[in-house]
Design a protein around this motif. Structure first.
Motif, PDB file in Angstrom:
ATOM      1  N   ASP A  35      22.074 -69.467  -7.571  1.00 37.39           N
ATOM      2  CA  ASP A  35      20.829 -70.041  -8.096  1.00 37.39           C
ATOM      3  C   ASP A  35      21.130 -70.729  -9.418  1.00 37.39           C
ATOM      4  O   ASP A  35      21.864 -70.196 -10.264  1.00 37.39           O
ATOM      5  N   TRP A  36      20.548 -71.909  -9.575  1.00 38.48           N
ATOM      6  CA  TRP A  36      20.709 -72.690 -10.804  1.00 38.48           C
ATOM      7  C   TRP A  36      19.329 -72.992 -11.387  1.00 38.48           C
ATOM      8  O   TRP A  36      18.363 -73.167 -10.652  1.00 38.48           O
ATOM      9  N   ARG A  37      19.279 -73.086 -12.726  1.00 33.07           N
ATOM     10  CA  ARG A  37      18.034 -73.508 -13.375  1.00 33.07           C
ATOM     11  C   ARG A  37      18.384 -74.311 -14.622  1.00 33.07           C
ATOM     12  O   ARG A  37      19.490 -74.211 -15.169  1.00 33.07           O
ATOM     13  N   LEU A  38      17.419 -75.131 -15.056  1.00 36.97           N
ATOM     14  CA  LEU A  38      17.599 -75.925 -16.264  1.00 36.97           C
ATOM     15  C   LEU A  38      17.508 -75.038 -17.501  1.00 36.97           C
ATOM     16  O   LEU A  38      16.946 -73.934 -17.467  1.00 36.97           O
ATOM     17  N   LEU A  39      18.046 -75.529 -18.641  1.00 35.38           N
ATOM     18  CA  LEU A  39      17.989 -74.789 -19.902  1.00 35.38           C
ATOM     19  C   LEU A  39      16.681 -75.090 -20.630  1.00 35.38           C
ATOM     20  O   LEU A  39      16.299 -76.253 -20.774  1.00 35.38           O
ATOM     21  N   GLN A  40      16.020 -74.035 -21.098  1.00 32.53           N
ATOM     22  CA  GLN A  40      14.797 -74.192 -21.874  1.00 32.53           C
ATOM     23  C   GLN A  40      15.149 -74.674 -23.274  1.00 32.53           C
ATOM     24  O   GLN A  40      15.984 -74.088 -23.959  1.00 32.53           O
TER      25      GLN A  40
END
Length: 714
Positions: A35-40
């Motif tokens: 799983d990948w997500r963008l950086l806040q």
């Protein structure tokens, strides 16, 4: 992915820059890429002003390239002994940019970020991350550096030299407890290197005690189970200024119950929009059992596999783990036979390895029969005995039909391979006449060595053709419609090798030809190679020119292959430089008669080597002009010669018995008159020397009837 960075100290955590819709964005994963997500982005900037950045339209993007210079810090940095601290340069926006670069730090393993500088800095970790040292990236000389004792929340400015220094690099001393760093550079571009050693021990008055630490749990946006375990670390309290010393690692580690998030898609499966792992379009799940034999077991995939190094237990682990399954009995299907190198050719006398491949079937209880197509066949009882392939040697060239038949109790299958066995082509010789007449069909033959090399392709170039003639046969027939010198080239393609030979043929309206022979001593020096024949042909031509005075433009000599040594003499027409018409046929006749006269008088000779004289003379005459040396015309020439012999015999019998046959006296009297007339012409002092008219004929002209009886008598 464009860049990939593994965060030190936390297993399974990566940062990656991916290109999406022509925009480069930074993503983070805590489970090895499942799983990948963008950086806040940070909530506030360096001045404390709020940052308006809403996911997924705006996020934090980092430069992930590591410095190749060991004496400078990279654009991004993390340490095993400081698992929660990440320092990197980047920007806030819709994509990664090379402008408006700032420095950012995360002290909770990438969950939240803070801006620490508006320009790029080199950052050095000291005392297990208890001290962060930052030095500005600039081409100007500097004298200050920045220190942080609270994981980058606050920074203090210190002076490390009284004279500004052009900084070339910063190096931390080895060791886990080091508090010493070395700055090296130069005061000016012409000065020597200067080394500045900075020791920070004086800043700390004591070592950290247990009460100086607090527990910190690794998490991903509140999810405590990372790679199947909950890990709790101890971190120094930000308000305590003490020296940490040796790194102790994680305080506690507790395995988590397995969930779907701990499993990735297995090989051949893809995650669909509903989150399930389903077979990809190119993958056949049943192929996993193709090497499985009846009575054995194999692992039947559920489409999922646990992420490598994941430590979860129980939960859905049993549901998602591959199950042992009995191998089904299957009929042979998808049988193929190929060569080990994937080619369809093999070399004569060399090993060729054949591989038998079966997509489905019981590999242990199977009968395999292989027929190599050359009269040899072999049998095997299972495919496992053929894993290294089947080796075979072909002793003949050709195209062989290799067949394989596979049988078991449930069915059978077969496959065929057409294998081209060749041997290397060593030499090509183009055989064709030296001279021919206009509009006459000419045969050209490519003679090969060795003669049997397998499947060949012949490419012919002749005349003024801009496109070649491509054939599978080694001979062609063609005509020339105009006079002149023409070049014929044949290229023979055999496998990866292409050989060629080129010959020149002269085309005339008419010419004369004569076969030459030589004194026997020439055979002792004949190596029967093209180079020797060309050299001797030039020597013979020179001897003929000297003996007869005939210009060389009228003479062409070609020494023929084989023994005894023989040659072909061609008398050719010639157009003078003024452009006048060529000499008439009568001149060719005169030149031919002169040549034969000199040859009969042994006036033509040459010296092969000191002391070795070779005589050239006219060979035994034939009944057909020697303008075509191909074997296909030998039968017609022999038939013509036999016809002349029979006619001559008939004339001879009639002449001998003319007085006994009624009505024949008149013919006999006329024949006597003709003979007397011919004898008187030959004996006349001003007449040309007698030459048999067989040598003076034009191509295709029959022998004069006047000399038939004389030829037979001779």
């Amino acid at each position: 992915m464009i860049d990939l960075y593994e965060v030190a100290g936390i297993k399974g955590m990566f940062l990656a820059n991916k290109k999406i819709d022509n925009q480069v964005k930074t993503f983070i994963t805590y489970n090895k890429g499942r799983d990948w997500r963008l950086l806040q982005a940070p909530d506030t900037d360096l001045r404390g002003d709020p940052v308006h950045c809403v996911l997924p339209y705006c996020s934090l993007h980092l430069h992930l390239k590591v410095s190749e210079n060991p004496y400078t810090s990279g654009i991004i940095a993390s340490r095993d002994t400081a698992p929660s601290i990440i320092v990197a340069s980047g920007n806030i926006g819709s994509e990664l940019s090379d402008s408006d670069i700032s420095m950012f730090v995360s002290s909770d393993a990438g969950n939240t970020w803070r801006q620490i500088f508006e320009e790029e800095h080199s950052v050095l970790y000291l005392d297990q991350g208890g001290v962060l040292v930052a030095m500005k990236h600039t081409s100007l000389p500097i004298r200050h550096l920045w220190l942080s004792f609270d994981e980058g929340r606050s920074w203090s400015k210190y002076s490390f030299t009284s004279i500004p220094l052009f900084v070339d690099g910063v190096l931390g001393e080895p060791g886990e407890e080091t508090l010493i760093m070395t700055v090296f550079g130069h005061f000016s571009h012409r000065s020597e290197w200067q080394l500045v050693k900075v020791d920070y021990k004086s800043i700390f008055d004591r070592r950290c005690a247990e009460e100086d630490y607090r527990p910190w749990q690794l998490h991903s946006q509140g999810e405590a189970c990372i790679m199947g375990a909950k890990r709790i670390y101890k971190k120094r309290k930000s308000e305590r200024k003490c020296m940490q010393g040796k790194y102790a690692g994680a305080m506690e580690s507790e395995p988590c119950v397995c969930t779907e998030a701990d499993f990735d898609c297995d090989y051949g499966y893809e995650r669909h929009s509903n989150g399930q792992c389903l077979p990809a379009f190119w993958f056949n799940p049943s192929s996993l059992s193709k090497d499985c034999s009846l009575g054995q077991s194999y692992l039947n995939s559920t489409g999922y596999r646990k992420v490598v190094s994941n430590n979860c237990t129980d939960g859905v682990r049993e549901q998602y783990t591959a199950k042992p399954q009995k191998c089904p009995g299957k009929a042979p299907r998808g049988l193929r036979i190929v060569t080990a190198d994937g080619k369809l050719t093999a070399e004569q006398g060399h090993n060729v390895t054949l591989m038998v491949q079966l997509e489905e079937g019981d590999v242990q209880r199977t009968l395999i029969q292989v027929d190599f197509g050359d009269g040899i066949a072999v049998s095997y009882v299972n495919l496992s005995s053929m894993e290294d392939g089947i080796k075979h040697v072909y002793h003949n060239v050709g195209i062989f039909r290799v067949t394989v038949q596979v049988d078991n109790s449930l069915g059978s299958d077969s496959a065929v391979l057409y294998l081209h066995v060749t041997c290397p082509l060593e030499h090509v010789h183009l055989s064709l006449p030296f001279v021919t007449t206009k509009n006459k069909e000419v045969n050209a033959t490519a003679v090969l060595w060795p003669s049997q090399v397998g499947t060949l392709t012949y490419v012919w170039w002749y005349g003024n053709n801009t496109e070649p003639l491509i054939t599978l046969e080694g001979s062609i027939a063609f005509k020339f419609t105009s006079e002149g010198m023409n070049t014929i080239t044949v290229q023979v393609s055999a496998g990866n090798a292409i050989l060629q030979d080129t010959k020149t043929i002269a085309v005339y309206e008419e010419f004369r030809s004569l076969r030459l022979s030589f004194s026997p001593n020439l055979d002792d020096y004949n190596p029967d190679i093209p180079e020797w024949r060309r050299d001797v042909s030039r020597v013979i031509k020179k001897a003929l020119v000297e003996a007869t005075g005939v210009p060389g433009q009228h003479i062409l000599v070609a020494v023929l292959p084989g023994l005894p040594t023989a040659a072909e003499l061609f008398v050719l027409p010639h157009q003078d430089p003024t452009g006048e018409n060529k000499r008439p046929a009568e001149d060719l006749e005169q030149i031919s008669e002169l040549m034969i006269h000199k040859l009969n008088q042994n006036s033509v000779h040459f010296e092969l080597k000191p002391g070795v004289q070779v005589l050239v003379h006219a060979a035994h005459l034939t009944a057909a002009p020697l303008v075509d040396l191909t074997p296909t015309h030998s039968g017609s020439a022999m038939l013509m010669l036999l016809s002349v012999v029979f006619v001559g015999l008939a004339v001879f019998v009639i002449y001998k018995f003319k007085r006994k046959i009624p009505g024949i006296n008149v013919y006999a009297q006329m024949q006597n008159e003709k003979e007397q007339e011919m004898v008187s012409r030959v004996s006349h002092p001003e007449s040309r020397p007698y030459v048999p008219q067989t040598e003076l004929r034009r191509p295709g002209q029959l022998i004069d009837e006047k000399v038939e009886s004389q030829l037979i008598g001779e």
